[in-house]
Design a protein around this motif. Structure first.
Motif, PDB file in Angstrom:
ATOM      1  N   ALA A  27       0.832  -1.207   0.000  1.00 28.49           N
ATOM      2  CA  ALA A  27       0.000   0.000   0.000  1.00 28.49           C
ATOM      3  C   ALA A  27       0.866   1.256   0.000  1.00 28.49           C
ATOM      4  CB  ALA A  27      -0.935  -0.008   1.211  1.00 28.49           C
ATOM      5  N   LEU A  28       1.992   1.234   0.713  1.00 27.65           N
ATOM      6  CA  LEU A  28       2.881   2.395   0.717  1.00 27.65           C
ATOM      7  C   LEU A  28       3.602   2.552  -0.622  1.00 27.65           C
ATOM      8  CD1 LEU A  28       4.553   2.552   4.248  1.00 27.65           C
ATOM      9  CD2 LEU A  28       2.654   3.880   3.340  1.00 27.65           C
ATOM     10  N   VAL A  29       3.915   1.442  -1.277  1.00 29.66           N
ATOM     11  CA  VAL A  29       4.490   1.532  -2.628  1.00 29.66           C
ATOM     12  C   VAL A  29       3.529   2.276  -3.552  1.00 29.66           C
ATOM     13  CG1 VAL A  29       5.168   0.207  -4.668  1.00 29.66           C
ATOM     14  CG2 VAL A  29       5.922  -0.528  -2.398  1.00 29.66           C
ATOM     15  N   ALA A  30       2.251   1.926  -3.488  1.00 24.70           N
ATOM     16  CA  ALA A  30       1.259   2.584  -4.334  1.00 24.70           C
ATOM     17  C   ALA A  30       1.107   4.056  -3.968  1.00 24.70           C
ATOM     18  CB  ALA A  30      -0.088   1.868  -4.196  1.00 24.70           C
ATOM     19  N   GLU A  31       1.128   4.357  -2.684  1.00 24.57           N
ATOM     20  CA  GLU A  31       0.993   5.753  -2.248  1.00 24.57           C
ATOM     21  C   GLU A  31       2.175   6.592  -2.713  1.00 24.57           C
ATOM     22  OE1 GLU A  31      -0.665   9.080  -0.096  1.00 24.57           O
ATOM     23  OE2 GLU A  31      -1.434   7.284  -1.086  1.00 24.57           O
ATOM     24  N   LEU A  32       3.381   6.057  -2.615  1.00 26.69           N
ATOM     25  CA  LEU A  32       4.557   6.777  -3.095  1.00 26.69           C
ATOM     26  C   LEU A  32       4.506   6.964  -4.605  1.00 26.69           C
ATOM     27  CD1 LEU A  32       7.336   5.210  -0.881  1.00 26.69           C
ATOM     28  CD2 LEU A  32       6.895   7.659  -1.124  1.00 26.69           C
ATOM     29  N   GLY A  33       4.031   5.948  -5.322  1.00 22.19           N
ATOM     30  CA  GLY A  33       3.909   6.074  -6.769  1.00 22.19           C
ATOM     31  C   GLY A  33       2.989   7.205  -7.175  1.00 22.19           C
TER      32      GLY A  33
END
Length: 372
Positions: free
Chosen positions: A157-163
Protein backbone atom coordinates in the motif's frame (compact mmCIF):
# COMPACT_ATOMS: atom_id res chain seq x y z
CA UNK A 1 37.26 -1.23 -9.28
CA UNK A 2 37.61 -0.41 -5.58
CA UNK A 3 35.27 -2.05 -3.11
CA UNK A 4 31.83 -0.41 -3.03
CA UNK A 5 31.32 2.04 -0.18
CA UNK A 6 27.92 2.61 1.42
CA UNK A 7 27.10 5.20 4.07
CA UNK A 8 24.18 4.33 6.36
CA UNK A 9 22.68 7.23 8.29
CA UNK A 10 20.30 7.13 11.25
CA UNK A 11 18.90 9.81 13.54
CA UNK A 12 18.52 8.96 17.23
CA UNK A 13 15.03 10.30 17.81
CA UNK A 14 14.00 7.26 19.82
CA UNK A 15 15.69 3.95 19.09
CA UNK A 16 13.82 2.66 16.04
CA UNK A 17 15.69 4.56 13.33
CA UNK A 18 19.05 3.46 14.78
CA UNK A 19 17.94 -0.17 15.13
CA UNK A 20 16.79 -0.26 11.51
CA UNK A 21 20.14 1.12 10.36
CA UNK A 22 22.04 -1.40 12.47
CA UNK A 23 19.96 -4.23 10.97
CA UNK A 24 20.86 -3.18 7.42
CA UNK A 25 24.55 -2.81 8.33
CA UNK A 26 24.56 -6.31 9.83
CA UNK A 27 22.90 -7.72 6.72
CA UNK A 28 25.41 -6.02 4.42
CA UNK A 29 28.32 -7.34 6.47
CA UNK A 30 26.89 -10.87 6.46
CA UNK A 31 25.72 -11.08 2.84
CA UNK A 32 28.09 -8.69 1.03
CA UNK A 33 31.43 -8.77 2.86
CA UNK A 34 33.18 -7.00 -0.02
CA UNK A 35 31.15 -3.83 0.60
CA UNK A 36 32.61 -1.23 2.96
CA UNK A 37 29.84 0.08 5.24
CA UNK A 38 29.93 2.98 7.68
CA UNK A 39 27.03 3.84 9.99
CA UNK A 40 26.71 7.33 11.44
CA UNK A 41 24.08 8.86 13.69
CA UNK A 42 23.38 12.31 12.28
CA UNK A 43 22.66 13.78 15.71
CA UNK A 44 26.00 12.57 17.04
CA UNK A 45 27.62 14.77 14.39
CA UNK A 46 25.55 17.82 15.37
CA UNK A 47 26.12 20.41 18.10
CA UNK A 48 24.95 19.42 21.56
CA UNK A 49 22.04 21.87 21.56
CA UNK A 50 20.70 20.22 18.39
CA UNK A 51 20.98 16.78 19.98
CA UNK A 52 19.17 17.99 23.09
CA UNK A 53 16.37 19.70 21.16
CA UNK A 54 15.83 17.51 18.10
CA UNK A 55 16.61 14.22 19.78
CA UNK A 56 14.49 14.71 22.91
CA UNK A 57 11.73 17.11 21.86
CA UNK A 58 9.60 14.39 20.29
CA UNK A 59 9.85 12.10 23.32
CA UNK A 60 8.90 14.87 25.74
CA UNK A 61 6.02 16.31 23.74
CA UNK A 62 4.60 12.93 22.73
CA UNK A 63 4.83 11.52 26.26
CA UNK A 64 3.62 14.55 28.21
CA UNK A 65 1.43 16.44 25.75
CA UNK A 66 0.02 13.92 23.26
CA UNK A 67 -2.83 16.21 22.17
CA UNK A 68 -0.29 18.91 21.28
CA UNK A 69 1.80 16.39 19.37
CA UNK A 70 -1.31 15.28 17.47
CA UNK A 71 -1.93 18.86 16.36
CA UNK A 72 1.70 19.27 15.28
CA UNK A 73 1.68 15.97 13.39
CA UNK A 74 -1.47 16.75 11.41
CA UNK A 75 -0.57 20.41 10.84
CA UNK A 76 2.71 19.38 9.21
CA UNK A 77 1.15 16.64 7.07
CA UNK A 78 -0.30 17.00 3.61
CA UNK A 79 -0.87 15.31 0.28
CA UNK A 80 2.36 16.50 -1.35
CA UNK A 81 6.10 16.15 -0.95
CA UNK A 82 8.15 17.75 1.81
CA UNK A 83 9.60 21.22 1.31
CA UNK A 84 12.41 21.77 3.81
CA UNK A 85 13.27 25.37 2.95
CA UNK A 86 15.58 25.59 5.95
CA UNK A 87 17.74 22.73 4.67
CA UNK A 88 20.43 24.76 2.87
CA UNK A 89 21.24 26.80 5.99
CA UNK A 90 21.10 23.74 8.27
CA UNK A 91 23.41 21.79 5.97
CA UNK A 92 25.92 24.63 5.96
CA UNK A 93 25.88 25.70 9.59
CA UNK A 94 24.26 23.05 11.84
CA UNK A 95 25.29 19.81 10.18
CA UNK A 96 28.76 20.77 8.98
CA UNK A 97 30.30 17.62 10.45
CA UNK A 98 27.92 15.48 8.43
CA UNK A 99 28.91 17.42 5.32
CA UNK A 100 32.56 16.62 6.13
CA UNK A 101 31.72 12.90 6.31
CA UNK A 102 30.02 13.13 2.91
CA UNK A 103 32.81 15.12 1.28
CA UNK A 104 35.74 13.44 3.05
CA UNK A 105 35.29 9.98 1.57
CA UNK A 106 34.01 8.42 -1.64
CA UNK A 107 30.51 7.03 -1.21
CA UNK A 108 28.81 4.96 -3.87
CA UNK A 109 25.46 5.05 -2.10
CA UNK A 110 23.82 6.46 0.99
CA UNK A 111 20.92 4.87 2.89
CA UNK A 112 18.97 6.75 5.53
CA UNK A 113 16.47 5.37 8.04
CA UNK A 114 15.19 8.89 8.81
CA UNK A 115 13.94 11.68 6.58
CA UNK A 116 16.32 14.36 7.92
CA UNK A 117 19.30 13.53 5.64
CA UNK A 118 16.95 13.73 2.64
CA UNK A 119 15.77 17.14 3.83
CA UNK A 120 19.39 18.29 3.99
CA UNK A 121 19.95 16.96 0.49
CA UNK A 122 17.04 19.06 -0.76
CA UNK A 123 19.04 22.15 0.16
CA UNK A 124 21.47 21.47 -2.68
CA UNK A 125 25.02 20.20 -2.86
CA UNK A 126 26.36 16.86 -3.96
CA UNK A 127 25.00 13.67 -2.42
CA UNK A 128 25.58 10.09 -3.45
CA UNK A 129 22.45 8.23 -4.62
CA UNK A 130 20.25 8.46 -1.55
CA UNK A 131 17.84 5.69 -0.53
CA UNK A 132 15.28 6.09 2.23
CA UNK A 133 13.84 3.47 4.59
CA UNK A 134 10.40 4.51 5.85
CA UNK A 135 10.10 3.17 9.40
CA UNK A 136 6.33 3.62 9.73
CA UNK A 137 3.35 1.83 8.17
CA UNK A 138 1.77 5.09 6.98
CA UNK A 139 3.21 8.00 5.02
CA UNK A 140 3.51 11.42 6.63
CA UNK A 141 4.59 14.23 4.31
CA UNK A 142 8.11 14.43 5.81
CA UNK A 143 8.86 11.00 4.34
CA UNK A 144 8.00 12.15 0.80
CA UNK A 145 11.40 13.44 -0.28
CA UNK A 146 12.17 14.43 -3.90
CA UNK A 147 15.92 13.80 -3.46
CA UNK A 148 15.39 10.16 -2.51
CA UNK A 149 16.41 7.93 -5.40
CA UNK A 150 14.78 4.79 -3.97
CA UNK A 151 12.40 3.89 -1.14
CA UNK A 152 12.17 0.81 1.03
CA UNK A 153 8.77 0.59 2.75
CA UNK A 154 6.66 -1.68 4.92
CA UNK A 155 3.75 -2.60 2.64
CA UNK A 156 2.51 -2.70 -0.93
CA UNK A 157 0.00 0.00 0.00
CA UNK A 158 2.88 2.40 0.72
CA UNK A 159 4.49 1.53 -2.63
CA UNK A 160 1.26 2.58 -4.33
CA UNK A 161 0.99 5.75 -2.25
CA UNK A 162 4.56 6.78 -3.10
CA UNK A 163 3.91 6.07 -6.77
CA UNK A 164 1.07 8.56 -6.65
CA UNK A 165 2.97 11.27 -4.76
CA UNK A 166 6.45 10.95 -6.29
CA UNK A 167 5.87 9.31 -9.70
CA UNK A 168 8.76 7.39 -11.19
CA UNK A 169 10.78 6.90 -7.99
CA UNK A 170 11.40 3.19 -7.33
CA UNK A 171 9.86 1.82 -4.13
CA UNK A 172 10.13 -1.73 -2.80
CA UNK A 173 7.89 -3.33 -0.17
CA UNK A 174 10.71 -4.99 1.73
CA UNK A 175 9.27 -4.46 5.20
CA UNK A 176 11.01 -2.41 7.89
CA UNK A 177 14.54 -3.72 8.61
CA UNK A 178 14.74 -5.55 11.93
CA UNK A 179 17.37 -7.52 13.81
CA UNK A 180 18.48 -10.83 12.27
CA UNK A 181 17.71 -12.39 15.68
CA UNK A 182 14.04 -12.26 14.68
CA UNK A 183 14.49 -14.40 11.57
CA UNK A 184 16.38 -17.03 13.56
CA UNK A 185 14.03 -17.09 16.55
CA UNK A 186 12.95 -20.51 17.73
CA UNK A 187 9.49 -21.84 18.47
CA UNK A 188 7.37 -20.96 21.47
CA UNK A 189 8.37 -24.16 23.25
CA UNK A 190 12.07 -23.59 22.52
CA UNK A 191 11.84 -20.01 23.81
CA UNK A 192 10.12 -21.11 27.01
CA UNK A 193 12.69 -23.83 27.60
CA UNK A 194 15.51 -21.32 27.13
CA UNK A 195 13.90 -18.91 29.63
CA UNK A 196 12.94 -21.55 32.17
CA UNK A 197 9.24 -20.81 31.77
CA UNK A 198 6.58 -23.52 32.10
CA UNK A 199 5.39 -24.86 28.78
CA UNK A 200 1.80 -25.41 29.86
CA UNK A 201 0.99 -22.00 31.40
CA UNK A 202 -0.43 -19.15 29.35
CA UNK A 203 1.76 -16.05 29.36
CA UNK A 204 1.39 -12.40 28.37
CA UNK A 205 4.44 -10.18 27.84
CA UNK A 206 4.06 -6.46 28.55
CA UNK A 207 6.68 -4.07 27.13
CA UNK A 208 6.85 -0.34 26.56
CA UNK A 209 10.00 0.29 24.56
CA UNK A 210 13.23 1.64 26.02
CA UNK A 211 11.34 4.09 28.23
CA UNK A 212 8.89 1.51 29.56
CA UNK A 213 5.97 3.73 28.61
CA UNK A 214 2.62 2.48 29.92
CA UNK A 215 3.86 -0.83 31.32
CA UNK A 216 2.47 -0.28 34.82
CA UNK A 217 -0.97 0.68 33.54
CA UNK A 218 -1.07 -2.37 31.26
CA UNK A 219 0.17 -4.70 33.99
CA UNK A 220 -2.44 -3.56 36.49
CA UNK A 221 -5.18 -3.84 33.87
CA UNK A 222 -4.01 -7.36 33.00
CA UNK A 223 -3.98 -8.39 36.66
CA UNK A 224 -7.61 -7.33 36.93
CA UNK A 225 -8.76 -8.85 33.65
CA UNK A 226 -6.95 -12.15 33.16
CA UNK A 227 -7.49 -15.49 34.91
CA UNK A 228 -5.12 -16.37 37.75
CA UNK A 229 -3.45 -19.07 35.64
CA UNK A 230 -2.08 -16.50 33.17
CA UNK A 231 1.49 -15.45 33.93
CA UNK A 232 2.31 -11.80 33.28
CA UNK A 233 5.89 -10.84 32.43
CA UNK A 234 6.55 -7.09 32.50
CA UNK A 235 9.69 -5.50 31.03
CA UNK A 236 10.01 -1.99 32.46
CA UNK A 237 13.34 -1.05 30.83
CA UNK A 238 14.25 2.47 32.06
CA UNK A 239 10.98 2.95 33.94
CA UNK A 240 12.44 2.24 37.39
CA UNK A 241 9.50 3.70 39.30
CA UNK A 242 7.05 1.36 37.56
CA UNK A 243 9.34 -1.60 38.22
CA UNK A 244 9.58 -0.77 41.92
CA UNK A 245 5.82 -0.32 42.34
CA UNK A 246 4.97 -3.55 40.54
CA UNK A 247 7.56 -5.51 42.49
CA UNK A 248 6.11 -4.06 45.69
CA UNK A 249 2.84 -5.86 44.94
CA UNK A 250 4.59 -9.00 46.20
CA UNK A 251 2.83 -11.38 43.81
CA UNK A 252 4.34 -14.80 43.12
CA UNK A 253 6.42 -15.19 39.96
CA UNK A 254 3.90 -17.67 38.62
CA UNK A 255 1.49 -14.74 38.34
CA UNK A 256 3.76 -11.70 37.86
CA UNK A 257 7.40 -11.39 36.83
CA UNK A 258 8.83 -7.87 36.74
CA UNK A 259 12.13 -6.96 35.03
CA UNK A 260 14.08 -3.85 34.17
CA UNK A 261 16.04 -4.63 31.03
CA UNK A 262 16.17 -8.20 29.72
CA UNK A 263 18.63 -9.87 27.40
CA UNK A 264 17.18 -11.33 24.23
CA UNK A 265 13.78 -9.63 24.15
CA UNK A 266 13.07 -11.55 20.95
CA UNK A 267 13.10 -14.80 22.92
CA UNK A 268 10.66 -13.39 25.47
CA UNK A 269 8.34 -12.31 22.66
CA UNK A 270 8.53 -15.75 21.05
CA UNK A 271 7.60 -17.35 24.37
CA UNK A 272 4.45 -15.26 24.88
CA UNK A 273 0.85 -16.08 23.98
CA UNK A 274 0.15 -12.33 23.80
CA UNK A 275 2.51 -9.34 23.54
CA UNK A 276 1.23 -5.98 24.76
CA UNK A 277 3.37 -3.16 23.37
CA UNK A 278 3.50 0.35 22.01
CA UNK A 279 3.13 0.30 18.20
CA UNK A 280 6.37 1.93 17.15
CA UNK A 281 7.44 0.91 13.67
CA UNK A 282 10.30 -1.35 14.78
CA UNK A 283 8.51 -2.91 17.75
CA UNK A 284 5.48 -3.65 15.62
CA UNK A 285 7.61 -5.06 12.79
CA UNK A 286 9.40 -7.40 15.21
CA UNK A 287 6.13 -8.64 16.68
CA UNK A 288 4.66 -9.26 13.24
CA UNK A 289 7.76 -11.08 12.01
CA UNK A 290 7.70 -13.34 15.07
CA UNK A 291 4.03 -14.14 14.50
CA UNK A 292 3.00 -12.76 17.91
CA UNK A 293 -0.59 -12.12 18.89
CA UNK A 294 -0.42 -8.38 19.61
CA UNK A 295 -2.20 -5.90 21.86
CA UNK A 296 -1.19 -2.38 20.86
CA UNK A 297 -1.70 0.00 23.77
CA UNK A 298 -2.16 3.76 23.84
CA UNK A 299 -0.56 4.55 20.45
CA UNK A 300 1.01 8.00 20.35
CA UNK A 301 -1.04 10.28 18.08
CA UNK A 302 0.31 10.35 14.56
CA UNK A 303 2.58 7.61 13.30
CA UNK A 304 1.84 5.09 16.07
CA UNK A 305 -1.90 5.53 15.54
CA UNK A 306 -1.35 4.82 11.85
CA UNK A 307 0.77 1.76 12.61
CA UNK A 308 -1.89 0.41 14.96
CA UNK A 309 -4.65 1.06 12.44
CA UNK A 310 -2.83 -0.89 9.72
CA UNK A 311 -2.09 -3.88 11.98
CA UNK A 312 -5.66 -3.96 13.29
CA UNK A 313 -7.00 -3.75 9.75
CA UNK A 314 -5.00 -6.87 8.80
CA UNK A 315 -6.36 -8.81 11.76
CA UNK A 316 -2.93 -8.88 13.40
CA UNK A 317 -3.60 -6.90 16.56
CA UNK A 318 -6.06 -5.61 19.10
CA UNK A 319 -5.81 -1.88 19.82
CA UNK A 320 -6.63 -0.25 23.16
CA UNK A 321 -6.52 3.50 23.86
CA UNK A 322 -7.79 3.78 27.43
CA UNK A 323 -7.34 1.87 30.67
CA UNK A 324 -10.81 0.40 30.28
CA UNK A 325 -10.06 -0.71 26.73
CA UNK A 326 -6.77 -2.28 27.81
CA UNK A 327 -8.55 -4.21 30.54
CA UNK A 328 -11.27 -5.35 28.12
CA UNK A 329 -8.70 -6.41 25.51
CA UNK A 330 -6.79 -8.58 27.99
CA UNK A 331 -10.03 -10.18 29.11
CA UNK A 332 -11.11 -10.85 25.54
CA UNK A 333 -7.72 -12.23 24.48
CA UNK A 334 -7.76 -14.93 27.17
CA UNK A 335 -11.46 -15.80 26.99
CA UNK A 336 -12.52 -15.71 23.33
CA UNK A 337 -11.83 -19.09 21.71
CA UNK A 338 -9.37 -18.96 18.82
CA UNK A 339 -8.66 -15.22 19.08
CA UNK A 340 -4.97 -15.51 19.98
CA UNK A 341 -4.41 -17.93 17.11
CA UNK A 342 -6.21 -15.63 14.64
CA UNK A 343 -4.10 -12.68 15.74
CA UNK A 344 -0.91 -14.72 15.42
CA UNK A 345 -1.91 -15.86 11.93
CA UNK A 346 -2.61 -12.25 10.94
CA UNK A 347 0.78 -11.18 12.25
CA UNK A 348 2.60 -13.89 10.29
CA UNK A 349 0.76 -12.77 7.17
CA UNK A 350 2.13 -9.25 7.58
CA UNK A 351 5.55 -10.12 8.96
CA UNK A 352 8.75 -9.50 7.00
CA UNK A 353 11.52 -11.18 9.02
CA UNK A 354 14.09 -10.85 6.20
CA UNK A 355 13.50 -7.15 5.46
CA UNK A 356 17.08 -6.14 6.28
CA UNK A 357 18.45 -8.79 3.90
CA UNK A 358 16.22 -7.54 1.08
CA UNK A 359 17.31 -3.93 1.62
CA UNK A 360 20.98 -4.93 1.76
CA UNK A 361 20.72 -7.01 -1.42
CA UNK A 362 18.96 -4.21 -3.32
CA UNK A 363 21.57 -1.67 -2.24
CA UNK A 364 24.49 -3.89 -3.19
CA UNK A 365 22.92 -4.72 -6.55
CA UNK A 366 22.27 -1.06 -7.38
CA UNK A 367 25.87 -0.13 -6.61
CA UNK A 368 27.13 -3.03 -8.73
CA UNK A 369 24.92 -2.00 -11.65
CA UNK A 370 26.00 1.62 -11.50
CA UNK A 371 29.69 0.72 -11.48
CA UNK A 372 30.36 3.63 -9.14
Amino acid sequence: MDNPRILVVSVSTGTGHVRAAEAVCAALARRHPGVYVRHVDLLELAPQWVRAFYGKAFEKVAAHAPSLWKEIYHATDGDEHDRARWAAAADRFVFREFRRVLDGERWDACLSTHFLPCQLASGGGEFPPLSLVVTDFTLHRVWVQPRASRYFVATDALVAELGRRVPGVPALATGIPISPDVASAGSRDEARAALGLPGDRRMALIVGGGLGIGVEESARAALQATPADVQLVVVCARNDSARERLQALGLPAERLQVHGYVQGLTTWMSAADLVATKPGGLSLSEGLALGCALLLTRPIPGAEEGNARVAEGHGAALVANTTGEIRAAFARAFSEPGLLQRLADGARGMGRPHAADHVADALAASVARSGR
